[in-house]
Enzyme design. Structure first.
Site, PDB file in Angstrom:
ATOM      1  N   GLY A  39       6.890  -0.352   2.832  1.00 36.93           N
ATOM      2  CA  GLY A  39       7.532  -0.568   1.543  1.00 36.93           C
ATOM      3  C   GLY A  39       8.045  -1.970   1.316  1.00 36.93           C
ATOM      4  O   GLY A  39       7.292  -2.948   1.328  1.00 36.93           O
ATOM      5  N   ASP A  74      -0.090   9.220   7.982  1.00 31.90           N
ATOM      6  CA  ASP A  74       0.457   8.055   7.280  1.00 31.90           C
ATOM      7  C   ASP A  74       0.814   6.948   8.266  1.00 31.90           C
ATOM      8  O   ASP A  74       0.442   5.785   8.084  1.00 31.90           O
ATOM      9  CB  ASP A  74       1.713   8.480   6.488  1.00 31.90           C
ATOM     10  CG  ASP A  74       2.408   7.312   5.818  1.00 31.90           C
ATOM     11  OD1 ASP A  74       1.985   6.918   4.730  1.00 31.90           O
ATOM     12  OD2 ASP A  74       3.386   6.792   6.405  1.00 31.90           O
ATOM     13  N   LYS A 114      -0.852   2.951   9.033  1.00 33.20           N
ATOM     14  CA  LYS A 114      -0.026   1.742   9.113  1.00 33.20           C
ATOM     15  C   LYS A 114      -0.137   1.079  10.477  1.00 33.20           C
ATOM     16  O   LYS A 114      -0.153  -0.156  10.583  1.00 33.20           O
ATOM     17  CB  LYS A 114       1.427   2.103   8.796  1.00 33.20           C
ATOM     18  CG  LYS A 114       1.621   2.587   7.364  1.00 33.20           C
ATOM     19  CD  LYS A 114       3.005   3.155   7.136  1.00 33.20           C
ATOM     20  CE  LYS A 114       3.152   3.678   5.715  1.00 33.20           C
ATOM     21  NZ  LYS A 114       4.466   4.344   5.487  1.00 33.20           N
TER      22      LYS A 114
END
Length: 443
Positions: free
Chosen positions: A139, A206, A210
């Site tokens: 983020g 997820d 990453k």
């Protein structure tokens, strides 16, 4: 700022939580962005799957909404495309079409980058455009650019991160409140920290995407999601949390990217729950926050911490890339492309070396501990600590076979040796159950 230059034209693909926040920031802060870039930027269109619904979003110019994403990215004069729709297709095709049309691309698409970054970078080089993706990992936390640019002159040895806010929230609440996994997951869904289908988060997909991106950047080698060893948190129990606390540790879902030494440097990328000591910088990262811990040869240890998800934080990372790419456009420059010169291979998970915490339910009879110890020794796994607790000795007023719980912590061992040990333990008549196996990282 030159007043005679027309605005740079920006196409936005996707207008969900992140996309709508990006659209609002571009329209509301146009003057500030222009001052930072040296030229105005202007939204030329916003492509969505359901145009009628998107036109009612507050702060989003309804007249810019279109259902034809392909036409938008191929439209003459588009300078920059922002992709926040996610997934492999149609995102990949749209990005490649945009680059062929001469547009630079800013994307938050971790799944696509972890699957096929190579073709995107190749297209960016072929057409002389930029590809930026800060928002794809953690983020609002600036971690992609430090790995890609700030630390490019250093040698990175390890990147360890808490890169999924949902799993961190669940494990943090299991530790601080004492609730179980299912109960905490339901709470996370009610609060909006977890999706209705939490599979991507709790099963580690997820975080694995990453980890692939972080490994590729840190070690200058192509790493895909399929190269990342992945385990989820669904099997983590309250007993695991309590055992960690007794050891002065806490359980965290970690993405671990590092180089192995033998027989040659290889990239090891793995995602799994692990116990880490309370003294570790990542141990205090609570709630739905993310953090990435980097170790380098010259800069030493670095910590990046902040909000890893959400519309506004992710939009902040997207806009940071937009400003950089727009500046490059104004100056006729390009940012860094793919760095995969090292082309290191991927280490087998069996070769990874770490410590382990194992909990066994065994018969409380003479010689059991010696049998267990011999099993570990046979596979070359050394025990650091052993703790035994009697669980039950009577039932219905009659003497029954006593059961005990053994909690063992090993010295460092390969994953292959540990798994072989566990397989042997499960075949012993003295072992009723191997209740838990968890890695111990960070020291």
């Amino acid at each position: 700022m030159p007043q005679d230059q027309p605005p740079l034209q920006v196409a936005l693909l996707g207008c969900g939580t992140v996309g709508s926040a990006v659209a609002r920031l571009i329209t509301e802060h146009g003057d500030d962005l222009a001052a930072r870039i040296g030229r105005r930027i202007e939204l030329a269109g916003i492509a969505v799957r359901r145009p009628q619904r998107a036109r009612s979003l507050p702060g989003v110019p309804a007249e810019l909404i279109t259902g034809d994403a392909d036409e938008l990215v191929r439209r003459p004069g588009i300078d920059l495309v922002i992709e926040v729709i996610g997934g492999i297709e149609p995102a990949r095709g749209l990005i490649l079409a945009a680059m062929a049309n001469g547009a630079s691309v800013v994307t938050a698409n971790k799944v696509l980058l972890a699957e096929d970054a190579g073709s995107l970078f190749a297209a960016a080089e072929e057409y002389g455009v930029d590809l930026y993706f800060e928002a794809a990992v953690a983020g609002a936390i600036p971690i992609v650019r430090p790995l890609r640019e700030s630390l490019v002159g250093d040698e990175i040895s390890t990147v360890i991160g808490i890169v999924n806010g949902t799993t961190n929230y669940i494990l943090d609440k299991m530790d601080t409140v004492g609730s179980g996994f299912a109960e905490t997951l339901a709470e996370a869904q009610e609060l909006g920290f977890a999706e209705a289908d939490p599979t991507a988060d709790v099963d580690g997909f997820d975080a694995a995407a990453k980890a692939a991106i972080l490994s590729s950047l840190a070690f200058h080698s192509r790493v895909r999601s399929a190269d990342v060893h992945r385990e989820g948190i669904a099997e983590v129990t309250s007993a695991d949390i309590a055992s960690a606390r007794e050891m002065g540790c806490v359980v965290k879902m970690l993405a671990i990217c590092e180089l192995t030494d033998e027989p040659e440097p290889r990239v090891s990328a793995r995602v799994h729950p692990a116990m880490i000591p309370l003294s570790h910088p990542l141990a205090s990262v609570g709630d739905a926050y993310n953090a990435v811990f980097v170790e380098t040869r010259s800069a030493g240890r670095l910590m990046f911490y902040g909000q890893g998800a959400g519309g506004a934080p992710t939009a902040s990372a997207v806009l940071g890339d937009v400003v950089t790419v727009a500046r490059n456009r104004v100056r006729g420059a390009l940012g860094p492309g793919e760095s995969n010169y090292a082309s290191r291979g991927i280490a087998a998970m069996g070769d990874v070396v770490t410590r382990y915490h194992i909990r066994l339910e065994v018969a409380d009879t003479p010689g059991v501990l010696a049998t267990i110890a011999q099993c570990f020794a046979r596979h070359g796994v050394s025990l650091q600590t052993v703790r035994q607790q009697t669980l039950a000795e009577t039932a219905g007023g009659e003497k029954q076979l006593a059961e005990a719980q053994l909690v063992l912590v090993t010295h460092q061992a390969t994953d292959q040796a540990l798994q072989a040990t566990v397989d042997t333990l499960r075949g012993l008549s003295e072992v009723a159950e191997v209740s838990s196996v968890m890695r111990v990282e960070g020291n």
